[in-house]
Design a protein around this motif. Structure first.
Motif, PDB file in Angstrom:
ATOM      1  N   ILE A 129       0.718  -1.201   0.031  1.00 13.44           N
ATOM      2  CA  ILE A 129       0.072  -0.006  -0.023  1.00 13.44           C
ATOM      3  C   ILE A 129       0.939   1.173   0.052  1.00 13.44           C
ATOM      4  O   ILE A 129       0.652   2.217  -0.826  1.00 13.44           O
ATOM      5  CB  ILE A 129      -1.115  -0.072   1.210  1.00 13.44           C
ATOM      6  CG1 ILE A 129      -1.900  -1.234   0.941  1.00 13.44           C
ATOM      7  CG2 ILE A 129      -1.764   1.143   1.362  1.00 13.44           C
ATOM      8  CD1 ILE A 129      -2.771  -1.274   2.364  1.00 13.44           C
ATOM      9  N   SER A 130       2.055   1.191   0.826  1.00 16.53           N
ATOM     10  CA  SER A 130       2.775   2.356   0.822  1.00 16.53           C
ATOM     11  C   SER A 130       3.667   2.553  -0.533  1.00 16.53           C
ATOM     12  O   SER A 130       3.534   3.854  -0.994  1.00 16.53           O
ATOM     13  CB  SER A 130       3.997   2.127   2.002  1.00 16.53           C
ATOM     14  OG  SER A 130       3.486   2.111   3.049  1.00 16.53           O
ATOM     15  N   ALA A 131       3.832   1.700  -1.219  1.00 14.47           N
ATOM     16  CA  ALA A 131       4.403   1.703  -2.683  1.00 14.47           C
ATOM     17  C   ALA A 131       3.410   2.181  -3.766  1.00 14.47           C
ATOM     18  O   ALA A 131       3.696   3.121  -4.349  1.00 14.47           O
ATOM     19  CB  ALA A 131       4.935   0.396  -3.180  1.00 14.47           C
ATOM     20  N   ALA A 132       2.047   1.891  -3.324  1.00 18.09           N
ATOM     21  CA  ALA A 132       1.231   2.383  -4.135  1.00 18.09           C
ATOM     22  C   ALA A 132       0.817   3.942  -3.856  1.00 18.09           C
ATOM     23  O   ALA A 132       0.833   4.656  -4.850  1.00 18.09           O
ATOM     24  CB  ALA A 132      -0.401   1.523  -3.965  1.00 18.09           C
ATOM     25  N   LEU A 133       0.786   4.225  -2.837  1.00 21.01           N
ATOM     26  CA  LEU A 133       0.442   5.739  -2.297  1.00 21.01           C
ATOM     27  C   LEU A 133       1.936   6.514  -2.841  1.00 21.01           C
ATOM     28  O   LEU A 133       1.845   7.552  -3.263  1.00 21.01           O
ATOM     29  CB  LEU A 133       0.529   5.830  -0.745  1.00 21.01           C
ATOM     30  CG  LEU A 133      -0.829   5.039  -0.303  1.00 21.01           C
ATOM     31  CD1 LEU A 133      -0.906   5.136   1.405  1.00 21.01           C
ATOM     32  CD2 LEU A 133      -2.100   6.041  -0.657  1.00 21.01           C
ATOM     33  N   ALA A 134       3.099   6.131  -2.639  1.00 19.41           N
ATOM     34  CA  ALA A 134       4.297   6.684  -2.960  1.00 19.41           C
ATOM     35  C   ALA A 134       4.212   6.944  -4.639  1.00 19.41           C
ATOM     36  O   ALA A 134       4.382   8.227  -5.030  1.00 19.41           O
ATOM     37  CB  ALA A 134       5.491   5.805  -2.835  1.00 19.41           C
ATOM     38  N   TRP A 135       3.637   6.121  -5.384  1.00 15.82           N
ATOM     39  CA  TRP A 135       3.578   6.048  -6.727  1.00 15.82           C
ATOM     40  C   TRP A 135       2.668   7.200  -7.198  1.00 15.82           C
ATOM     41  O   TRP A 135       2.715   8.189  -7.892  1.00 15.82           O
ATOM     42  CB  TRP A 135       3.042   4.840  -7.556  1.00 15.82           C
ATOM     43  CG  TRP A 135       2.964   4.739  -9.065  1.00 15.82           C
ATOM     44  CD1 TRP A 135       4.161   4.522  -9.754  1.00 15.82           C
ATOM     45  CD2 TRP A 135       1.841   5.206  -9.893  1.00 15.82           C
ATOM     46  NE1 TRP A 135       3.659   4.655 -11.158  1.00 15.82           N
ATOM     47  CE2 TRP A 135       2.237   5.240 -11.094  1.00 15.82           C
ATOM     48  CE3 TRP A 135       0.651   5.551  -9.490  1.00 15.82           C
ATOM     49  CZ2 TRP A 135       1.720   5.442 -12.248  1.00 15.82           C
ATOM     50  CZ3 TRP A 135      -0.069   6.114 -10.635  1.00 15.82           C
ATOM     51  CH2 TRP A 135       0.286   6.068 -12.014  1.00 15.82           C
ATOM     52  N   GLY A 136       1.532   7.224  -6.507  1.00 17.92           N
ATOM     53  CA  GLY A 136       0.357   8.221  -6.575  1.00 17.92           C
ATOM     54  C   GLY A 136       0.581   9.487  -6.328  1.00 17.92           C
ATOM     55  O   GLY A 136       0.249  10.334  -6.994  1.00 17.92           O
ATOM     56  N   THR A 137       1.332   9.594  -5.047  1.00 19.19           N
ATOM     57  CA  THR A 137       1.634  11.002  -4.668  1.00 19.19           C
ATOM     58  C   THR A 137       2.336  11.727  -5.645  1.00 19.19           C
ATOM     59  O   THR A 137       2.603  12.737  -6.000  1.00 19.19           O
ATOM     60  CB  THR A 137       2.128  11.051  -3.193  1.00 19.19           C
ATOM     61  OG1 THR A 137       3.165  10.241  -3.115  1.00 19.19           O
ATOM     62  CG2 THR A 137       0.915  10.860  -2.242  1.00 19.19           C
ATOM     63  N   ALA A 138       3.459  10.905  -6.294  1.00 19.25           N
ATOM     64  CA  ALA A 138       4.690  11.105  -6.986  1.00 19.25           C
ATOM     65  C   ALA A 138       3.832  11.648  -8.342  1.00 19.25           C
ATOM     66  O   ALA A 138       4.481  12.546  -9.016  1.00 19.25           O
ATOM     67  CB  ALA A 138       5.601  10.272  -7.243  1.00 19.25           C
TER      68      ALA A 138
END
Length: 247
Positions: A129-138
């Motif tokens: 989930i953290s990786a997905a959120l990192a991708w989304g915020t970037a």
């Protein structure tokens, strides 16, 4: 790839630019060229202040520039990762992270107690989930959102699963937990020693068990922000791609 001579030239250009910018805080110049600037120094007093200020700037730059070098490295890595992430897309990124940590979870099956397997599985889900959120915020945010959110999410995605697994694996515990304890002691003694805060934390909290996970979840934020600030500093020193000259 840069040769040694190109690297030396790039470092020299950075240092000249930084020293020129430092001098410009107090003095005005007759031209904007970083090398051929002629500073307005009409009196002996002005010249004395100029060279004193320049000497102080040289010391500050000598201390600060290594952080810029770390920022160059972090920027290089994040740009490559960003290109890979952009090419793969959200689904592929989540799939890669999920598969990676699923392998860790699979290794935990049968080797750890049921509670340990559940903890590793939970941490793997959090990492995904953290990786997905990192991708989304970037992808959707600007530089500030990337600094505030993306970098901490990336750090959390990297550290949470192995730290959680270390709570139940003696092999990992021997590697990760003592180093985490030493890091926590250093932070308490050197960073949180203001106002006796370190003593209060030691009295109220015991670094054991799930507290290691909480520690690294909390550290993901300052570590991520530090990486982001270093990249921002590197962008200020050398705005364009490595090897290119500043406009």
């Amino acid at each position: 790839m840069q040769t040694d001579s190109q690297l030396v030239a790039a470092i020299r250009a950075d240092l000249v630019w930084l020293l020129t910018a430092w001098r410009g805080l107090l003095f005005s110049a007759e031209s904007d060229h970083p090398v051929r600037n002629r500073w307005q120094l009409p009196t002996t007093r002005d010249r004395l202040v100029f060279w004193t200020w320049s000497g102080l700037g040289a010391v500050v730059i000598a201390v600060a520039y290594p952080f810029a070098v770390v920022g160059f490295w972090a920027r290089y890595v994040t740009r490559r990762l960003n290109r890979i992430a952009t090419g793969l897309g959200l689904v592929a990124i989540v799939a890669v992270v999920a598969v990676t940590w699923s392998l860790l979870t699979a290794l935990a099956w049968g080797q750890l107690p049921a509670s340990g397997f559940t903890a590793v599985l939970t941490a793997s889900v959090v990492a995904t989930i953290s990786a997905a959120l990192a991708w989304g915020t970037a992808r959707t945010g600007g530089r500030w959102l990337t600094l505030v959110a993306t970098y901490p999410f990336v750090v959390a995605a990297i550290f949470l699963p192995p730290v959680t697994a270390a709570l139940f694996s003696p092999t990992l515990a021997e590697i990760i937990l003592p180093r985490s304890t030493s890091l926590a002691a250093w932070i308490l003694d050197n960073v949180l020693a203001v106002g006796n805060l370190n003593a209060v934390i030691r009295q109220r909290f015991n670094l054991s068990g799930i507290a290691f996970v909480g520690m690294w979840a909390g550290l993901a934020v300052p570590i991520g922000w530090t990486l982001g600030l270093l990249v921002t500093f590197a962008n200020a020193v050398r705005p364009r791609d490595d090897g290119d000259r500043r406009r």
